[in-house]
Design an enzyme around this catalytic site. Sequence first.
Site, PDB file in Angstrom:
ATOM      1  N   LYS A   1       0.828  -1.224   0.000  1.00 24.32           N
ATOM      2  CA  LYS A   1       0.000   0.000   0.000  1.00 24.32           C
ATOM      3  C   LYS A   1       0.853   1.261   0.000  1.00 24.32           C
ATOM      4  O   LYS A   1       0.335   2.377   0.043  1.00 24.32           O
ATOM      5  CB  LYS A   1      -0.939  -0.005   1.208  1.00 24.32           C
ATOM      6  CG  LYS A   1      -1.980  -1.102   1.109  1.00 24.32           C
ATOM      7  CD  LYS A   1      -3.017  -0.969   2.197  1.00 24.32           C
ATOM      8  CE  LYS A   1      -4.071  -2.056   2.028  1.00 24.32           C
ATOM      9  NZ  LYS A   1      -4.493  -2.648   3.282  1.00 24.32           N
TER      10      LYS A   1
ATOM     11  N   HIS B   1      14.592  14.786  -2.548  1.00 23.92           N
ATOM     12  CA  HIS B   1      13.448  13.873  -2.497  1.00 23.92           C
ATOM     13  C   HIS B   1      12.203  14.553  -1.952  1.00 23.92           C
ATOM     14  O   HIS B   1      12.281  15.621  -1.342  1.00 23.92           O
ATOM     15  CB  HIS B   1      13.780  12.658  -1.623  1.00 23.92           C
ATOM     16  CG  HIS B   1      14.629  11.638  -2.303  1.00 23.92           C
ATOM     17  ND1 HIS B   1      15.992  11.762  -2.405  1.00 23.92           N
ATOM     18  CD2 HIS B   1      14.309  10.477  -2.927  1.00 23.92           C
ATOM     19  CE1 HIS B   1      16.483  10.726  -3.063  1.00 23.92           C
ATOM     20  NE2 HIS B   1      15.482   9.925  -3.395  1.00 23.92           N
TER      21      HIS B   1
ATOM     22  N   LYS C   1       9.804  11.160   2.748  1.00 31.77           N
ATOM     23  CA  LYS C   1      10.877  10.166   2.871  1.00 31.77           C
ATOM     24  C   LYS C   1      11.404  10.152   4.308  1.00 31.77           C
ATOM     25  O   LYS C   1      11.687  11.206   4.882  1.00 31.77           O
ATOM     26  CB  LYS C   1      11.998  10.493   1.880  1.00 31.77           C
ATOM     27  CG  LYS C   1      13.097   9.453   1.849  1.00 31.77           C
ATOM     28  CD  LYS C   1      13.999   9.658   0.637  1.00 31.77           C
ATOM     29  CE  LYS C   1      15.171   8.681   0.639  1.00 31.77           C
ATOM     30  NZ  LYS C   1      14.766   7.275   0.684  1.00 31.77           N
TER      31      LYS C   1
END
Length: 250
Positions: A12, A135, A139
Amino acid sequence: MSKLRVAVLGAKGRIGAEAVRAVESAEDMELVAALGRGDRLETLVDTGAQVAVELTTPASVMGNLDFCVRHGIHAVVGTTGWTDERLAQLRGWLAQSPETGVLIAPNFSIGAVLTMKFAEAAAPYFESVEVIELHHPNKVDAPSGTATRTAQLIAAARQKAGSPPQPDATVTALDGARGADVDGVPVHAVRLRGLLAHQEVLLGGEGETLTIRHDSLHHSSFMPGVLLGARRVVTTPGLTFGLEHFLDLK
Ligand SMILES: NC(=O)c1ccc[n+]([C@@H]2O[C@H](COP(=O)([O-])OP(=O)(O)OC[C@H]3O[C@@H](n4cnc5c(N)ncnc54)[C@H](O)[C@@H]3O)[C@@H](O)[C@H]2O)c1
Ligand SMILES: O=C(O)C1=N[C@H](C(=O)O)CCC1
């Protein structure tokens, strides 16, 4: 020909959900399990999974791999957080299950793999090398696994070539201002809404610089590598670190 029986762990999550779609779309694969946090790992055995694609978190990956290796289930791992200690532990588990294969890919995208290769090749020719990774702000780890691996490859190439330490006259600095030190290579981590996964390797010499930049703009960039890894890991016992070992790079 029978299809490769593949499970996804972390199904997921951002990359896990994309991997579920990619495996479902691959004609030579059957998605036999899509597990999320709290789901029973025994499902992997019950469904006869041959390969588990591990895309969870640094906190979960070792437990999942321990289970997979003990049950002879090959694994393709994109999850980050690899240290020498963790690698040694995994090698120990694999020694007890010598027919099982595990691929750890710091990055599944071809552009990122090539960035690492190019940086490794260029590093001995420049006085200075720094890595900037950028990023999305969700993260959980920094610096990225890709940047850490890139810096390690750069450092090893420079050591092999006998390169001197990098020039840096910094005497005073705020904590973190010069980035993290990965084997002597400064690595800087940017977290910015709107980004996915990006990296620049900056190289500098007398009167010139070279910038190697890669951008993953969508999680689909990682999928050819995930599928290749699943196909190859079943015939590659032991630990393989880096997708480049499954690519015919010159
Ligand atoms: N190698 C690559 O090319 C690549 C590319 C993208 C992301 N990643 C890495 O993959 C990992 C996942 O990234 P993400 O952005 O999808 O994170 P994410 O937080 O969106 O997804 C992680 C998922 O794993 C689930 N999870 C946690 N523990 C679990 C467990 N024990 N069993 C099953 N599921 C569990 C979480 O509930 C979550 O849904 C990170 O380490 C990331 O750095 C690697
Ligand atoms: O989105 C992430 O998280 C990513 N993690 C990997 C890393 O840490 O290098 C690969 C790129 C995307």
